[in-house]
Design an enzyme around this catalytic site. Structure first.
Site, short mmCIF file in Angstrom:
data_model
loop_
_atom_site.label_atom_id
_atom_site.label_comp_id
_atom_site.label_asym_id
_atom_site.label_seq_id
_atom_site.Cartn_x
_atom_site.Cartn_y
_atom_site.Cartn_z
N CYS A 6 41.42 51.80 18.98
CA CYS A 6 41.35 50.33 18.94
C CYS A 6 40.75 49.80 17.64
O CYS A 6 40.89 48.62 17.33
CB CYS A 6 40.56 49.82 20.14
N HIS B 237 38.40 42.61 19.29
CA HIS B 237 39.41 43.44 19.94
C HIS B 237 39.58 42.94 21.38
O HIS B 237 38.61 42.62 22.07
CB HIS B 237 38.93 44.91 19.93
N ASN C 95 45.59 44.87 26.46
CA ASN C 95 44.99 45.62 25.36
C ASN C 95 46.08 46.45 24.68
O ASN C 95 46.58 47.41 25.25
CB ASN C 95 43.90 46.54 25.95
O1 UT7 Z 1 40.12 49.33 24.18
C1 UT7 Z 1 39.39 50.50 24.10
C2 UT7 Z 1 38.11 50.38 24.76
N1 UT7 Z 1 38.26 50.13 26.17
C3 UT7 Z 1 37.53 49.21 26.75
O2 UT7 Z 1 36.81 48.52 26.09
C4 UT7 Z 1 37.61 49.09 28.24
C5 UT7 Z 1 36.23 49.09 28.84
N2 UT7 Z 1 36.18 49.07 30.26
C6 UT7 Z 1 36.65 48.06 31.04
O3 UT7 Z 1 37.24 47.12 30.57
C7 UT7 Z 1 36.35 48.09 32.51
O4 UT7 Z 1 35.39 49.11 32.76
C8 UT7 Z 1 37.59 48.32 33.42
C9 UT7 Z 1 38.50 47.10 33.37
C10 UT7 Z 1 38.35 49.54 32.97
C11 UT7 Z 1 37.15 48.50 34.85
O5 UT7 Z 1 36.39 47.39 35.28
P1 UT7 Z 1 34.96 47.60 35.94
O6 UT7 Z 1 34.48 46.26 36.29
O7 UT7 Z 1 34.13 48.41 35.00
O8 UT7 Z 1 35.32 48.40 37.25
P2 UT7 Z 1 34.70 49.75 37.77
O9 UT7 Z 1 35.29 50.90 37.03
O10 UT7 Z 1 33.20 49.62 37.81
O11 UT7 Z 1 35.24 49.77 39.26
C12 UT7 Z 1 34.79 48.82 40.25
C13 UT7 Z 1 35.62 48.99 41.49
C14 UT7 Z 1 35.79 50.45 41.92
O12 UT7 Z 1 35.80 50.50 43.31
P3 UT7 Z 1 34.48 50.95 44.11
O13 UT7 Z 1 34.16 52.33 43.65
O14 UT7 Z 1 33.42 49.95 43.76
O15 UT7 Z 1 34.92 50.88 45.54
C15 UT7 Z 1 37.18 50.80 41.41
O16 UT7 Z 1 37.79 51.82 42.15
O17 UT7 Z 1 36.93 48.48 41.26
C16 UT7 Z 1 37.90 49.48 41.61
N3 UT7 Z 1 39.07 49.33 40.75
C17 UT7 Z 1 40.08 48.50 41.05
N4 UT7 Z 1 40.31 47.70 42.11
C18 UT7 Z 1 41.46 46.98 42.10
C19 UT7 Z 1 39.30 49.91 39.56
N5 UT7 Z 1 40.48 49.49 39.07
C20 UT7 Z 1 40.98 48.62 39.99
C21 UT7 Z 1 42.17 47.85 40.05
N6 UT7 Z 1 42.35 47.06 41.10
N7 UT7 Z 1 43.10 47.89 39.05
#
Ligand code: UT7
Length: 344
Positions: A127, A267, A297
């Site tokens: 990125c 970004h 992204n």
């Molecule tokens: O570009 C390169 C660099 N990349 C980034 O900067 C991305 C950085 N990370 C992020 O943007 C975020 O961490 C994500 C968008 C990838 C994920 O969001 P989050 O708020 O960090 O979610 P999480 O991983 O903490 O997951 C929270 C919950 C989990 O469920 P439980 O364990 O709390 O029951 C996940 O399984 O959300 C669940 N989950 C989803 N639910 C519905 C994860 N993905 C999804 C989804 N739809 N697509």
């Protein structure tokens, strides 16, 4: 003595690299959050509230690859800037989704865009690729050796996404943009940068197989090791810290306040990351460029896509900060002064 007196005047007008044109490209095919609801266990509300994304573009079509998007951008850029293909001396392509492991995609783009007199190569900084490419190209201009350099930042993330993994497939899209760099002595152009990398971050964002560490086998394919792997929460924290700290350090280094800066272009990985960076640096959101809702992204493509969309709003002399964070880890911020007014 006469010579000595004349010399300082000449030395004072430093050659800088300015962007003299920008052209973006996104494929036509739109994938909405509702489309993804049919593929994985997710929903529009979760995606919008957790990422800010409404839809993204996907390149579809037999035999089409990253270089085809790149060639479209470059052909459009040449036309827009009245530049003949043979005038281009160097083309740098920032991407992690090149057409093949080798050769590089920069030269394939040149071939498809009719550029015959340039050399080129790819930069793999995920990125942050456009930032790394822009600074590298700027150095060729500043040194006086090159006068017309193209930097392409783009990715075809759909080619490395597992569309059964809801944690990654909802985030990414395809597309990017290209800029033309030329020398200037009018004080605009690339002013300064802080770029960083830390290879110990590789565990949190990578593609496991396909390289020399784990060459492709039937097993790596069966184990889905040719897709993006990300530990989202860890990357999120590092992304906010990395972008905010380099924005603040670069502003301090150049004695700039938030009032001095016209645009902060971050970004486009997650609206919550963007807002956290803006808040940490005291930037009002009116100065922050955001188009993540439309494209998701696009990895190395997000920054040039923002430049392309905001080009009509930029005025000559506008002070702009470009910041990114990505796999590697790689991150940083570039400070530039916009080089031209757009006439409709
Ligand atoms: O570009 C390169 C660099 N990349 C980034 O900067 C991305 C950085 N990370 C992020 O943007 C975020 O961490 C994500 C968008 C990838 C994920 O969001 P989050 O708020 O960090 O979610 P999480 O991983 O903490 O997951 C929270 C919950 C989990 O469920 P439980 O364990 O709390 O029951 C996940 O399984 O959300 C669940 N989950 C989803 N639910 C519905 C994860 N993905 C999804 C989804 N739809 N697509």
């Amino acid at each position: 003595m006469l010579l000595l007196r004349e010399q300082p005047l000449h030395i004072m007008s430093k050659i800088l690299a300015k962007i003299t044109g920008v052209q973006g490209y996104v494929p036509e095919h739109v994938v909405t959050n509702q489309d993804l609801e049919k593929m994985v266990d997710t929903n529009d509300e979760w995606i919008q509230s957790r990422t800010g994304i409404k839809e993204r573009r996907i390149l579809k079509g037999e035999g089409l690859a990253t270089s085809d998007m790149g060639a479209e951008m470059v052909k459009g850029l040449l036309k827009k800037t009245n530049t003949r293909p043979e005038e281009i001396e160097l083309l740098i392509c920032a991407t992690i989704t090149g057409d093949m492991v080798f050769p590089d995609t920069a030269n394939t783009i040149c071939d498809k865009a009719g550029i015959r007199n340039a050399f080129g190569y790819d930069i793999n900084a995920a990125c942050s690729g456009f930032l790394y490419g822009l600074i590298t190209g700027a150095k060729f201009i500043e040194s006086g050796t090159h006068k017309k350099v193209i930097i392409v930042g783009l990715d075809m993330m759909s080619s490395i996404l597992d569309y059964s993994d809801r944690t990654t497939c909802i985030i990414f899209g395809d597309g990017g943009g290209a800029v033309l760099l030329e020398p200037t002595e009018d004080g605009t152009g690339v002013q300064d940068q802080i770029l960083k990398s830390d290879g110990s971050g590789r565990d949190f964002l990578h593609m496991k197989a396909g390289g020399s560490l784990h060459p492709p086998t039937a097993e790596t394919v069966a184990n889905k090791e040719h897709y993006v792997f990300q530990e989202g929460r860890t990357v999120f924290k590092h992304a906010v810290k990395g972008m905010a700290s380099t924005v603040q350090d670069l502003m301090k280094k150049n004695k700039l306040t938030v009032d001095d800066i016209d645009w902060l272009i971050p970004h486009q990985a997650n609206i919550r990351i963007i807002k956290s960076v803006a808040s940490a640096c005291d930037f009002p959101m009116e100065k922050v460029v955001v188009n993540i809702e439309k494209y998701g992204n696009t990895t190395a493509g997000t920054l040039p896509l923002c430049l392309w969309e905001w080009e009509p709003k930029f005025k000559k002399g506008d002070k702009i900060l470009l910041t990114a964070f990505g796999g590697g880890f790689t991150w940083g911020t570039i400070y530039l002064k916009w080089g031209y007014d757009t006439t409709a």
